[in-house]
Enzyme design. Structure first.
Site, mmCIF file in Angstrom:
data_model
loop_
_atom_site.group_PDB
_atom_site.id
_atom_site.type_symbol
_atom_site.label_atom_id
_atom_site.label_comp_id
_atom_site.label_asym_id
_atom_site.label_seq_id
_atom_site.Cartn_x
_atom_site.Cartn_y
_atom_site.Cartn_z
ATOM 1 N N HIS A 65 0.852 -1.206 0.000
ATOM 2 C CA HIS A 65 0.000 0.000 0.000
ATOM 3 C C HIS A 65 0.873 1.236 0.000
ATOM 4 O O HIS A 65 2.096 1.149 0.064
ATOM 5 C CB HIS A 65 -1.010 -0.025 1.146
ATOM 6 N N HIS A 67 1.427 3.890 2.035
ATOM 7 C CA HIS A 67 1.993 4.633 3.167
ATOM 8 C C HIS A 67 3.514 4.707 3.088
ATOM 9 O O HIS A 67 4.175 3.756 2.655
ATOM 10 C CB HIS A 67 1.559 4.001 4.492
ATOM 11 N N ASP A 69 5.908 4.567 5.225
ATOM 12 C CA ASP A 69 6.766 3.600 5.927
ATOM 13 C C ASP A 69 6.820 2.257 5.186
ATOM 14 O O ASP A 69 7.531 1.342 5.596
ATOM 15 C CB ASP A 69 6.324 3.410 7.394
ATOM 16 N N HIS A 70 6.113 2.168 4.053
ATOM 17 C CA HIS A 70 6.133 0.956 3.216
ATOM 18 C C HIS A 70 6.729 1.218 1.833
ATOM 19 O O HIS A 70 7.304 0.315 1.229
ATOM 20 C CB HIS A 70 4.712 0.396 3.073
ATOM 21 N N HIS A 123 -7.515 -0.797 5.648
ATOM 22 C CA HIS A 123 -6.473 0.093 6.184
ATOM 23 C C HIS A 123 -6.268 1.250 5.206
ATOM 24 O O HIS A 123 -6.302 2.411 5.573
ATOM 25 C CB HIS A 123 -5.199 -0.710 6.390
ATOM 26 N N ASP A 147 -0.128 -3.925 6.389
ATOM 27 C CA ASP A 147 -0.781 -3.430 7.608
ATOM 28 C C ASP A 147 -2.229 -3.898 7.692
ATOM 29 O O ASP A 147 -3.085 -3.195 8.235
ATOM 30 C CB ASP A 147 -0.757 -1.892 7.640
ATOM 31 N N HIS A 185 4.774 -4.911 10.803
ATOM 32 C CA HIS A 185 5.153 -4.234 12.058
ATOM 33 C C HIS A 185 5.280 -5.221 13.204
ATOM 34 O O HIS A 185 4.582 -6.238 13.244
ATOM 35 C CB HIS A 185 4.105 -3.181 12.455
HETATM 36 FE FE FE Z 1 2.768 0.663 8.303
HETATM 37 ZN ZN ZN Z 2 0.033 1.569 6.610
#
Ligand code: FE
Ligand code: ZN
Length: 274
Positions: A65, A67, A69-70, A123, A147, A185
């Protein structure tokens, strides 16, 4: 015999690359150990370090996805390696060279069988997961779910509806119990503290919490988990359990009208849980 009952023995060709405070970027290595793929590289530096340390060439990036942090490391990794980028059909992710959606086949080029994309909106609306039948000689299926499904928890519902998120979790819960679950995570301990409150009657939850506590104290990753472990202990896969419906009713002040309302109530409770 493995000392841990609730964490699966790690796959020989899948390595966690820790990033930020609690992300795992998953490095997949070909069995002949030269080529690699990375799932959800939120940061390029730790990936480049892991590749160098293992003498691997990055040939493929897989994204779940949009985001940061990905996906935040994609530009630097592709500039340095020229790796292909497989990811959701989403205008929110620049740099995807092979957009994919539900049911599409995916071949990262590591010599294993092709994988399959599973759409898991909730999400985010663009969220997808990757399911591979196996990698190398290890026969266990592998799921990379970003996530959406976490060890003993699930992601926050940012863009979709609770009904969408529950349907996505249902589709992952229906996979083979032995499927290795690689989430993005290390949230397991806080998830299990919540699970113990939401599902106080299930002894397996308390046992898993004690085990995860010991693992984290020893610096051991609690991921991968398996679909079977999640079916037994993840409250978000157990919204039909009487004990969880009862906890949801206590939060709502009335009996939930159905499983979506139960899910929404315990997801909301988790958001506020400390
Ligand atoms: Fe994340
Ligand atoms: Zn995420």
């Amino acid at each position: 015999m493995t000392p841990w009952r609730f964490a699966a023995p790690p796959h020989p060709w899948v390595h966690p690359v820790p990033a930020f405070s609690d992300n795992y970027l998953w490095l997949l290595q070909s069995p002949e150990a030269r080529r690699a793929a990375i799932v959800d590289p939120g940061d390029a530096a730790p990936v480049l370090q892991a590749l160098a340390a293992r003498g691997l060439e990055l040939i493929c990036i897989l994204l779940t996805h949009h985001h940061a942090d990905h996906a935040g490391g994609v530009a630097e990794l592709t500039a340095r390696t020229g790796a292909r980028v497989i990811g959701p059909r989403s205008e929110k992710i620049p740099g995807v060279t092979e957009p994919v959606g539900d049911g599409d086949h995916v071949d990262p080029g590591l010599g294993g069988p092709v994988g399959r994309v599973v759409a898991v909106p909730g999400h985010t609306l663009d969220h997808i997961a990757y399911l591979f039948p196996s990698l190398g000689a290890d026969p266990r299926p592998l799921l990379f779910c970003g996530d959406t499904l976490f060890a003993a928890g699930c992601g926050r519902v940012f863009e979709g509806t609770p009904g969408q998120m529950l349907a996505s979790l249902d589709s992952l819960a229906s996979l083979a119990p032995g499927t290795l679950v690689y989430c993005a995570h290390e949230y397991t301990l806080s998830n299990l503290r919540f699970a113990a409150a939401a599902d106080p009657d299930t002894a397996e939850v308390a046992n898993r919490l004690a085990e995860a506590d010991a693992m984290r104290a020893a610096g051991i990753a609690t991921v991968p988990t398996t679909i079977g472990i999640e079916q037994a202990t993840n409250p978000f896969l157990r919204v039909d359990q009487a004990s969880i419906v009862q906890q949801a009713a206590g939060r709502l002040g009335h009996t939930p009208s159905g499983r979506v309302e139960t899910f929404a109530a315990i997801r909301q409770w988790k958001n506020e849980f400390r």
